[in-house]
Design a protein around this motif. Sequence first.
Motif, short mmCIF file in Angstrom:
data_model
loop_
_atom_site.label_atom_id
_atom_site.label_comp_id
_atom_site.label_asym_id
_atom_site.label_seq_id
_atom_site.Cartn_x
_atom_site.Cartn_y
_atom_site.Cartn_z
N GLN A 143 0.83 -1.21 0.00
CA GLN A 143 0.00 0.00 0.00
C GLN A 143 0.86 1.25 0.00
O GLN A 143 0.54 2.23 -0.68
N SER A 144 1.95 1.23 0.74
CA SER A 144 2.80 2.42 0.80
C SER A 144 3.63 2.60 -0.47
O SER A 144 3.89 3.73 -0.88
N MET A 145 4.01 1.51 -1.10
CA MET A 145 4.87 1.61 -2.28
C MET A 145 4.09 1.67 -3.60
O MET A 145 4.49 2.36 -4.53
N CYS A 146 3.01 0.92 -3.65
CA CYS A 146 2.29 0.74 -4.91
C CYS A 146 0.96 1.49 -4.93
O CYS A 146 0.49 1.88 -5.99
N GLY A 147 0.35 1.65 -3.77
CA GLY A 147 -0.93 2.34 -3.69
C GLY A 147 -2.09 1.38 -3.56
O GLY A 147 -1.96 0.17 -3.74
#
Length: 183
Positions: A143-147
């Motif tokens: 979630q933090s890197m890819c969304g």
Amino acid sequence: MARFGTDRLGSPLETIMRYAPAAAALSLLLAVSASVGSGADRAPDPRAVLLLSKGDAAMAADNPQAATDAYEAALAVDPAYTPILLKLAEAARAEDLQGKAIRYYREALVRDPDNFAAMSGEGEALLEKGAVEKARRNLAKLQSMCGERCNETQRLAVALERGPQERVLTAEALLPDQVVVQN
């Protein structure tokens, strides 16, 4: 001042010629090691592509062992091509070998730490093994890197919503232990 039995220090051209082979070897070493680091973005060996398609066909025919054989052969042909590791992990998961799949995913992540497919697949394999919290960590990382809208994030989120699947026991797993009687 004498140097190795001569009275002169040598011309600049002699100095260059003396160190040229070592400099060439060092340059070649640096070029080769730099190309290994960027191997993830290169095209795979054509023989490996053929073996990958053979493995994909075996997976589609629900034959993960034949797929594993083809993928392992592809890895032998082109060991630097990271997507082969993801295919091997999928085949291992199809055979309920989540520990082996996690190892392949982690090797892919060592090669490419930003590989979202490897993060998601590892999270799903961890969930299948019952390691829910570790799978949630993978989801948070995705979630933090890819969304939130990333396919890999959504796939792992759906798997976490379903929760870990209960393992089906076979009759052989429930047989009582044999008792040995002494004569």
